[in-house]
Motif scaffolding. Structure first.
Motif, PDB file in Angstrom:
ATOM      1  N   LYS A 213       0.865  -1.177   0.000  1.00 11.43           N
ATOM      2  CA  LYS A 213       0.000   0.000   0.000  1.00 11.43           C
ATOM      3  C   LYS A 213       0.905   1.231   0.000  1.00 11.43           C
ATOM      4  N   ILE A 214       0.867   1.955  -1.119  1.00 17.36           N
ATOM      5  CA  ILE A 214       1.739   3.120  -1.300  1.00 17.36           C
ATOM      6  C   ILE A 214       0.965   4.376  -0.943  1.00 17.36           C
ATOM      7  N   THR A 215       1.534   5.169  -0.051  1.00 16.85           N
ATOM      8  CA  THR A 215       0.915   6.428   0.349  1.00 16.85           C
ATOM      9  C   THR A 215       1.341   7.511  -0.630  1.00 16.85           C
ATOM     10  N   THR A 216       0.415   7.910  -1.501  1.00 14.74           N
ATOM     11  CA  THR A 216       0.731   8.904  -2.526  1.00 14.74           C
ATOM     12  C   THR A 216       0.500  10.331  -2.039  1.00 14.74           C
ATOM     13  N   ALA A 217      -0.375  10.525  -1.040  1.00 13.17           N
ATOM     14  CA  ALA A 217      -0.635  11.859  -0.505  1.00 13.17           C
ATOM     15  C   ALA A 217      -1.327  11.712   0.850  1.00 13.17           C
ATOM     16  N   THR A 218      -1.223  12.738   1.678  1.00 16.63           N
ATOM     17  CA  THR A 218      -1.872  12.743   2.992  1.00 16.63           C
ATOM     18  C   THR A 218      -2.573  14.080   3.215  1.00 16.63           C
ATOM     19  N   ARG A 219      -3.674  14.036   3.922  1.00 15.22           N
ATOM     20  CA  ARG A 219      -4.406  15.239   4.283  1.00 15.22           C
ATOM     21  C   ARG A 219      -4.779  15.163   5.766  1.00 15.22           C
ATOM     22  N   THR A 220      -4.719  16.290   6.422  1.00 17.78           N
ATOM     23  CA  THR A 220      -5.135  16.374   7.825  1.00 17.78           C
ATOM     24  C   THR A 220      -6.399  17.220   7.917  1.00 17.78           C
TER      25      THR A 220
END
Length: 334
Positions: A213-220
């Protein structure tokens, strides 16, 4: 010898003139004869030494030829020995041993199956090769963090990072490159992505099945909704029917093409609960997770949205009356 000969010649002349005694003449003659014999002996020794030198030179040439022959034999044996010993260029673990003792191998031919005697895997860098769908590959970048799970090691997740992204599409059905296949281009395609594990366990082995599972972007603090709640409607389906005085519908032949095109425009949105009605609301989306999707505009925190199966959401009409049922669906046995 020349001086002795001069002395002897003078003595001989004096003796003939009877100016010296015979005894002195014999003494000088004996001295000259002795020196002459010594010269002959020396010349004989020189001739003997020359012959020995020629013999020694012949022996040296023969020895040099024998040395060259021995060196050639040594090189041949060394070459044979090197071919009998296979030295791995890297440190690692033997993962494949296709030949056994007694079988014949062919050295120096890489494309021949008989030339492969073993496969050595470099265990200093453990990588996972995964396939990413063509719709997601555009979001994958180098050095992105990934969580890798190995089927043979359940319950554990290993951290890694993306080190390689393939540039050639791979057909999902055959595994061949899309450029090498004559199958229709409409078939689903994947791209190869290589993930390097940061701290692989010692029990891991090459060839194990894994999932990444590749984390391409994160948001908070993002507003998210279930992906199944997101749907698409045509703009004409959302407009309220016009109340014409004559109650007649305009003939299709006289319809405005631009208006018809505008009515068929697709709008992405969700159904929001307002009172007892389902009201369609247009939304803009951001990044997508495994089950949820980010909403950047169109909803605010606290709004109640309607979700359900694909068939229910797809056939739900704007302003339709609904009944709220938050119970978990019951699975029916077939």
């Amino acid at each position: 010898l020349v001086r002795a000969k001069l002395d002897f010649d003078r003595a001989d002349q004096l003796f003939k003139e009877k100016l010296i005694a015979r005894q002195e003449y014999d003494s000088r003659k004996a001295s000259f004869d002795a020196l002459e014999a010594g010269v002959r002996e020396a010349e004989a020794r020189v001739s003997q030494l020359k012959a020995q030198r020629g013999q020694t030179a012949a022996q040296l040439a023969a020895s040099q030829k024998r040395i060259a022959q021995v060196q050639a034999g040594l090189r041949r044996v060394s070459d044979v020995l090197q071919k009998h010993s296979a030295i791995s260029p890297i440190d690692g673990v033997v993962t494949n041993l296709p030949v056994r003792v007694g079988e014949t191998v062919v050295p120096g031919i890489q494309n021949s199956a008989a030339s492969l005697i073993m496969t050595v895997a470099d265990m200093s860098l453990i990588t996972a090769e995964v396939k990413v769908d063509e719709t997601d590959i555009v979001n994958v970048k180098l050095s992105q963090v990934a969580d890798v799970t190995v089927d043979a090691i359940p319950g554990k997740t290993f951290k890694g990072r993306v080190i390689e992204i393939g540039n050639t599409a791979i057909l999902r059905s055959t595994g061949l490159a899309a450029s090498q296949s004559a199958i229709s281009s409409q078939e689903a395609k994947d791209f190869k992505v290589v993930v390097a594990l940061d701290s692989p366990p010692e029990s891991i082995r090459p060839g194990l099945s894994c999932t990444a599972k590749i984390t391409t972007a994160t948001r908070t603090n993002a507003v998210t909704i279930p992906i199944q709640a997101l749907t698409v409607r045509q703009k004409g389906d959302l407009e309220a029917p016009a109340d014409g005085k004559n109650g007649n519908v305009q003939a299709a032949g006289n319809a405005d093409p631009k208006a018809e095109k505008a009515r068929k425009e697709e709008i992405q949105g969700v159904f929001v609960l307002e009172g007892e009605k389902a009201v369609f609301r247009k939304v803009d989306t951001g990044i997508t997770g495994a089950t949820d999707i980010e909403v950047t505009s169109g909803l605010k925190e606290g709004d109640e949205i309607i979700t359900g199966s694909y068939k229910v959401i797809r056939t739900l009409r704007n302003q339709a009356k609904i009944k709220v049922d938050n119970k978990a669906p019951v699975k029916t046995e077939s």
